[in-house]
Design an enzyme around this catalytic site. Structure first.
Site, mmCIF file in Angstrom:
data_model
loop_
_atom_site.group_PDB
_atom_site.id
_atom_site.type_symbol
_atom_site.label_atom_id
_atom_site.label_comp_id
_atom_site.label_asym_id
_atom_site.label_seq_id
_atom_site.Cartn_x
_atom_site.Cartn_y
_atom_site.Cartn_z
ATOM 1 N N CYS B 102 0.803 -1.221 0.000
ATOM 2 C CA CYS B 102 0.000 0.000 0.000
ATOM 3 C C CYS B 102 0.839 1.275 0.000
ATOM 4 O O CYS B 102 0.333 2.348 -0.311
ATOM 5 C CB CYS B 102 -0.933 0.013 1.207
ATOM 6 S SG CYS B 102 -1.885 -1.496 1.317
ATOM 7 N N HIS B 343 -9.391 3.026 -2.460
ATOM 8 C CA HIS B 343 -8.011 2.722 -2.129
ATOM 9 C C HIS B 343 -7.401 1.837 -3.221
ATOM 10 O O HIS B 343 -7.323 0.627 -3.075
ATOM 11 C CB HIS B 343 -8.013 1.996 -0.755
ATOM 12 C CG HIS B 343 -6.649 1.677 -0.213
ATOM 13 N ND1 HIS B 343 -5.493 2.289 -0.638
ATOM 14 C CD2 HIS B 343 -6.269 0.792 0.753
ATOM 15 C CE1 HIS B 343 -4.457 1.787 0.030
ATOM 16 N NE2 HIS B 343 -4.905 0.875 0.882
ATOM 17 N N CYS B 373 -0.738 2.509 6.410
ATOM 18 C CA CYS B 373 -0.415 1.174 6.893
ATOM 19 C C CYS B 373 -0.159 0.282 5.682
ATOM 20 O O CYS B 373 -0.681 0.527 4.607
ATOM 21 C CB CYS B 373 -1.547 0.609 7.729
ATOM 22 S SG CYS B 373 -3.072 0.356 6.828
#
Lengths: 593, 388
Positions: B102, B343, B373
Site C-alpha cells: 500500500c 483505495h 499502513c
C-alpha cells in the site's frame, strides 16, 4: 564503363553484376539489355555449374524499365518490338544451360522483378529495403518481359493475378510465403547462400496451385478477378485476359500474346494519364527545397475542435507518430471526438488513440509546433478561440485554419501574428483523400508556409499550394450539379451510378444529402441516358475548374489535376480534371484568360 | 527508537531537496465499474501524458520514471516502462517500478529522492497505478506471513482496542461527508478519463451522498460474520486509479521557473508484526518526524490512509497513549479519505501526497504529514513542506 560486369569463380559459377553508375537505381535501358544479351551469349558457351545475377548497388536490386524507353515509343509496332526484345534476353536467361539464381537485396521492381522470375531460383534478403512488385498493370500497362506469363507458372494463377493486378509491393517474407522466392537470408549471407542454390531441378508447383490451371478452374478464377477489378480500366482486364490465354498456350506463344497486349495498351491513353498522376505524386511528395529543410521531424500539433473534421485530423496525425493535443470547449464535445477517433482507429486498424491528449483548457498548447483550428462553429466563437490561441501558443507556432469558410485575413488580424497564419484545407474524408491544400494569405510568411508543407508531407499527405479552398469548391460544384439533376427529376441512383461508372470515387448524391439541401422532387421513372448525366455533371465541374484557374486560386493545370484526383475523387486513369478537359474540349479549355 | 543522524547525511540532505512540482490523478473508481475496461498501465499513461501536458516539460529531460504498483499484470511486469513509452517519453529514459504494497505510491517519491541524493538524476515522474478490476479474485489481499486477510487484521485491532462498531461507522460517515464537501477541491486533481465508446469518467464514484449512520449500521460484518465489526461500509473499497507527480531537484525547478507545490522534508518506513499491520502509521509517524527534524506541534495538516476505520482509530489511540502525540481530528483527512474515495493500493500513497500538498497550498500551511499502513506489517510516513 559497362553496366553489366561478370566473372567466373573457382567453383565455375558465373556472377553477373548489374550496376548503372549514372543512376541511384539501375533501370532497364537499351544499353543494359544489349550488354546483358552479349554476356549471356558468351557465358552460355562456357562449362558452368551455375549463374548468379546480382546488383552492384548496396541498397537496390533492379528497377523498372527506363521511362525513356517508353517515352520514345512511336506506336504499336515499336511497342511490340520493345516487348519482344526484352523477352528474348530474358528467355536466354531462362533457358541458360546451368542453374540460374537471382540474388535479391533491395528494390526489385517491374522489369527487375521479371528478370528475377526468368531465373531458375530466387534468394532474397530479409531487409526492409527488399521489396518486390510488378506495378505495370496498376500503371496502365502489363508486365511485358515475360513476367505476366512466368509468375502464374511459378506461384499459381490466383496468387499471380492478385500480385500483378494489385501491383502491390511485398517484402521478402511475403514473397517467400507466396513461393515467389525460394530462400530468405540475411543481407550479409547473400553471397554465400546464393551459390548453394545452384543445383539442377525445379520446384514443383503445389497441387492446389496446379489445380488452378485446370481449364474450368482457370476460367472461374479469372472471371472472379475480372469482376473484382470492375469494367472501368482497360489494363487490369486485358492483363487478366492475357494471363488466361497465355496459360492455355505454350510459353513462346504466351510471350507473343503478352507482347501484343503491351502494344495494345501503349496506344491506350490510360497509362499516360496514370503516369502523369504518378509524376505529380512524386513531385508533391518530394522533400522540400534545401532552403526550408527542417532538421528534425515535427513532434506535436494542437487540434482545436473535436467535431468530425477535427477528430479526423487528430486521428490521422496521431496515427502517423505525432503527439496531438485535442481541444474543445466541453468534456461532452471532447468525448464525442474521442469516440470518433476510436472508431476511425478500429475501421482502419490504426493506433491514433494513445497519442491524442484531450483537454478542455488551453494547457499543453505552449509547446505545439503547429495548431490546426477546425471548429465548425459560428464566426464569433471562432474569433474568440483565435484570440485565445494567439495568447496560449508560442511565437514560433504556426496557426493553421482548417475551416474553409473562415476568413484568413480576419484570422491573421485577430491572432496578431499574421506571418504565422496559414490555411490548411483537408480534402474529405480525411482518412481517404490524399491531398491537403496549403493556403498562403497575403501576409503569411514563407517559413510558416514551408512548415505547413513539411507537416503535410510528414503525415503522408500531398500538399498543394493554392490561394483558396479549391477542393471544397469542386466538391460543392459536384453536389450542385447533382442537385440540379435531382430537380429535373432524375433518380438519385441513376446519378450516382453514372458518376461511379465514369470513375469517380463516390457519387454526388451522398454529398447532397450531407449538406441537407436536396430538393424534394419525386424522381421520374424514366431511364435517363448515362452519358447525358455524366456530360451535365462534368461540364459543371470543368466550368468550375476553369473559374478556379482564372481566379488564380489554383496555380497550374497540374495542381488542378492533383486536387481533382486526390481531393474530389476524379479518376486518376483519366488524368485529372484539367487533363480531361483539355483532351475532350480542346480549345474550349482556356484557364488563362 | 532514537537514532542520531550522521553529519554526512545532514550535508547530503541540505544539498539535495526534492520539489514536487505538480500532479494529476484519474478519478478513483470502484473496481468493476467505470474504469474496469482500462489496464493499470493505460491509467498510468493517461495521467503521465496529462502531467507532461500541464507542466510543459520536455520529456527527454526526465531522468527516470518511477511508478508504484502492487500487482502488475502479466503482460506488463514493469508497468513504469510501459507507461513511460506509451506516454511519449523517449525510449532512452529508463523506468523502474517499486512495490511496497500500500505504500508503493510513497515509495516512488522517496526512491526518487534517494536517486537524487545518490546523483542518479534530477527529474522524475513518480506516482502509483492500480487496476484492482484486473486482479485475480482474492489475490494479494491475503497476507502470507500471518495467513490473514487484510480485513481480518482489522478485526484483530477491533479486539485489541476499545473501538466500537458505531465509532467506526461514524468515522466512515464523516469521511464521506468531508469528501462530498471537498468535491470541487478534489476535482482540481482529477483529469477526466475518456473512454473509447464516448463515455467520460470525471468523478470519484465511491463517495456516497446517500449514506447515513443507520444505513452503515445495517451492513453485515464481512470478515468475522458473527462477532465482527468490519463491513463494506467502514472498509476502503477496492478501486481502480492512477496518480502521477512530477518531482525534481531545487536547481531544475529554479532553472525552469517552475513553482513547486511543495517539498519532501523527510520520511520513514518501519516494520511490525504482520498481524498488526494496521498500526504501522503509529510507529512510522514519530520516526518520520525525527527524520525530518520536525516537532509534532509544528504539523499543521495530517493524512492517514483509511484502509479500515478501526485501523485509523487504533492508530490515533496508539499515538495518543504510547507516544503522547494527540491528533486533532479537525486536521486529519480534511477532504475525506480512502473510506470514501477508494483505495487503489499502489496509487493511494501518491494521492495522499497530492491531496495534502494541494490543501496545504490552499490554507497557506507549511508542514504536513501523510502516513499509510502496509499489508505484511509495515508503516510509512512522509513529511511534506510548503514554502509559505
Amino acid at each position: 564503363m559497362s553496366v553489366v560486369q561478370y566473372g567466373v569463380d573457382d567453383q565455375r559459377i558465373a556472377w553477373i553484376t548489374i550496376n548503372d553508375p549514372a543512376s541511384s537505381i539501375t533501370r532497364f535501358g537499351a544499353e543494359l539489355l544489349n550488354e546483358l544479351e552479349l554476356v549471356l551469349e558468351e557465358l552460355a558457351a562456357q562449362p558452368l555449374t551455375g549463374l548468379i545475377v546480382a546488383s552492384g548497388k548496396p541498397d537496390s536490386f533492379l528497377g523498372d524499365m527506363d521511362p525513356a524507353l517508353l517515352a520514345g515509343l512511336r506506336g504499336a509496332s515499336f511497342a511490340t518490338a520493345l516487348a519482344r526484345g526484352g523477352q528474348r534476353v530474358f528467355q536466354r536467361l531462362a533457358s541458360f544451360p546451368a542453374p540460374t539464381v537471382a540474388a535479391i537485396h533491395g528494390a526489385c521492381i517491374g522489369a527487375g522483378c521479371e528478370l528475377a522470375l526468368a531465373c531458375q531460383y530466387r534468394v532474397a534478403t530479409e531487409d526492409p529495403a527488399t521489396r518486390l512488385a510488378l506495378p505495370a498493370t496498376s500503371a496502365g500497362l502489363i508486365p511485358c518481359w515475360g513476367g505476366s506469363q512466368r509468375l502464374p507458372r511459378l506461384i499459381g494463377l490466383r496468387r499471380a493475378l492478385d500480385f500483378i493486378v494489385s501491383g502491390r509491393e511485398i517484402g521478402a517474407v511475403t514473397a517467400w510465403e507466396l513461393g515467389l522466392v525460394d530462400k530468405i537470408c540475411l543481407p550479409r549471407e547473400l553471397t554465400s547462400i546464393a551459390p548453394t542454390l545452384c543445383r539442377p531441378g525445379r520446384r514443383r508447383l503445389p497441387l492446389g496451385c496446379q489445380l488452378e490451371n485446370w481449364p474450368p478452374m482457370r476460367q472461374f478464377i479469372c472471371r472472379q478477378t475480372r469482376r473484382s477489378v470492375g469494367r472501368l480500366r482497360v489494363s487490369p482486364r486485358r492483363t487478366i485476359d492475357t494471363i488466361e490465354r497465355g496459360l492455355a498456350q505454350g510459353l513462346p506463344s504466351a510471350l507473343e500474346t503478352e507482347a501484343q497486349t503491351f502494344a495494345e495498351l501503349i496506344i491506350n491513353p490510360e497509362w499516360r494519364h496514370l503516369d502523369h498522376i504518378a509524376t505529380l505524386r512524386e513531385k508533391l511528395a518530394a522533400p522540400e527545397a534545401v532552403r526550408f529543410v527542417r532538421r528534425t521531424a515535427l513532434r506535436k500539433v494542437g487540434v482545436v475542435g473535436a467535431g468530425a473534421l477535427g477528430a479526423a485530423i487528430a486521428q490521422w496525425c496521431a496515427a502517423r507518430g505525432l503527439l496531438v493535443r485535442l481541444y474543445d470547449v466541453s468534456t461532452e464535445a471532447v468525448a464525442a471526438g474521442m469516440k470518433r477517433i476510436a472508431e476511425a482507429d478500429r475501421k482502419t486498424n490504426q493506433a491514433g488513440w494513445p497519442a491524442v491528449r484531450p483537454t478542455v483548457d488551453w494547457s499543453g498548447f505552449g509547446n505545439c509546433e503547429v495548431v490546426i483550428a477546425a471548429m465548425t462553429s459560428d464566426a464569433a466563437t471562432r474569433r474568440r478561440v483565435w484570440t485565445d490561441l494567439g495568447r496560449v501558443t508560442s511565437r514560433e507556432c504556426v496557426l493553421a485554419s482548417a475551416v474553409e469558410e473562415a476568413d484568413l485575413e480576419d484570422w491573421a488580424t485577430v491572432t496578431d501574428r499574421a506571418a504565422q497564419c496559414v490555411g490548411l484545407y483537408w480534402a474529405r474524408p480525411v482518412s481517404q483523400a490524399a491531398v491537403v491544400e496549403v493556403v498562403r494569405g497575403a501576409r503569411t510568411g514563407s517559413a510558416a508556409a514551408a512548415l505547413a508543407v513539411a507537416l503535410v508531407k510528414q503525415i503522408g499527405k500531398l500538399p498543394v499550394l493554392t490561394a483558396g479552398p479549391v477542393t471544397a469548391r469542386l466538391v460543392a460544384c459536384y453536389a450542385a450539379a447533382a442537385t440540379e439533376l435531382l430537380r429535373e427529376q432524375v433518380a438519385p441512383g441513376q446519378i450516382d451510378t453514372a458518376m461511379v461508372e465514369f470513375g469517380m470515387r463516390a457519387g454526388p448524391v451522398g454529398l447532397v444529402r450531407e449538406s441537407g439541401v436536396g430538393p424534394a422532387v419525386k424522381p421520374l421513372r424514366t431511364k435517363f441516358p448515362m452519358a447525358w448525366i455524366q456530360k451535365r455533371v462534368l461540364e459543371a465541374l470543368i466550368a468550375e475548374g476553369q473559374r478556379c484557374r482564372r481566379e488564380q486560386l489554383v496555380l497550374s493545370d497540374d495542381d488542378l489535376d492533383a486536387l481533382s484526383v486526390w481531393g474530389l475523387g476524379f479518376p486518376a486513369w483519366r488524368g485529372g480534371l484539367a487533363t480531361y478537359a483539355q483532351e475532350t474540349l480542346g480549345g474550349v479549355w482556356r484557364p488563362n484568360l | 527508537m532514537s537514532r542520531l543522524r550522521g553529519y554526512d547525511t545532514l550535508l547530503l540532505m541540505a544539498a539535495a531537496r526534492l520539489a514536487i512540482i505538480g500532479g494529476v490523478r484519474t478519478p478513483f473508481s470502484k473496481a468493476g465499474t467505470n474504469l474496469a475496461g482500462l489496464s493499470a498501465v493505460e491509467l498510468g499513461r493517461i495521467v503521465t501524458a496529462e502531467l507532461l501536458e500541464r507542466t510543459g516539460l520536455d520529456p527527454a529531460r526526465i531522468s527516470q520514471v518511477i511508478f508504484g504498483n502492487v500487482l502488475a499484470a502479466p503482460d506488463a511486469v514493469n508497468p513504469s516502462r510501459v507507461i513511460a513509452v506509451g506516454a511519449g517519453i523517449p525510449a532512452t529514459v529508463p523506468a523502474v517500478t517499486v512495490q511496497r504494497n500500500c505504500a508503493s505510491g510513497f515509495e516512488s517519491l522517496t526512491s526518487a529522492y534517494e536517486k537524487l541524493v545518490a546523483g542518479q538524476g534530477d527529474i522524475f515522474v513518480v506516482g502509483g497505478v492500480e487496476s484492482m478490476s484486473h486482479w485475480p479474485a482474492g489475490a494479494a489481499l491475503t497476507d502470507l506471513l500471518c495467513g490473514l486477510r487484510m480485513g481480518e487484521t482489522a478485526e484483530l485491532l477491533y479486539r485489541e482496542f476499545p473501538i466500537s462498531r458505531s465509532d467506526q461507522d461514524a468515522f466512515a460517515l464523516a469521511s464521506h461527508q468531508k469528501a462530498i464537501a471537498a468535491r470541487e477541491k478534489l476535482q482540481e486533481e482529477i483529469v477526466p478519463v475518456y473512454l473509447r465508446d464516448g463515455r467520460v469518467v470525471q468523478d470519484d464514484n465511491t463517495v456516497r451522498a446517500d449514506t447515513s449512520l443507520a444505513a452503515l449500521a445495517a451492513l453485515p460484518p464481512v470478515f468475522a460474520r458473527h462477532n465482527g465489526s468490519v463491513t463494506a461500509g467502514n472498509a476502503a473499497p477496492v478501486t481502480d486509479g492512477a496518480v502521477a507527480l512530477l518531482a525534481m531537484s531545487a536547481e531544475r525547478a529554479t532553472e525552469w521557473g517552475l513553482e513547486p507545490l511543495g517539498w519532501l522534508r523527510g520520511y520513514a518506513v518501519v516494520g511490525l508484526e504482520p498481524r498488526r499491520m494496521g498500526l504501522g502509521p503509529a510507529l512510522a509517524i514519530p520516526a518520520a518526524l525525527e527524520n525530518a527534524g520536525v516537532r509534532w506541534k509544528e504539523l499543521q495538516l495530517l493524512e492517514i490512509n483509511e484502509a479500515f476505520a478501526v485501523q485509523v482509530l487504533a492508530v490515533l489511540q496508539m499515538l495518543r497513549e504510547e507516544f503522547h502525540l494527540p491528533v486533532n481530528r479537525d486536521l486529519l483527512n480534511v477532504n475525506g479519505g480512502a473510506l470514501a474515495l477508494g483505495h487503489p493500493v499502489g496509487a493511494s500513497g501518491a494521492r495522499l501526497v497530492l491531496t495534502l500538498l494541494k490543501e496545504m497550498q490552499r490554507r497557506h500551511l507549511r508542514l504536513g504529514l501523510a502516513a499509510l499502513c502496509v499489508g505484511g506489517g509495515q508503516g510509512m510516513a512522509v513529511v511534506l513542506e510548503c514554502e509559505p
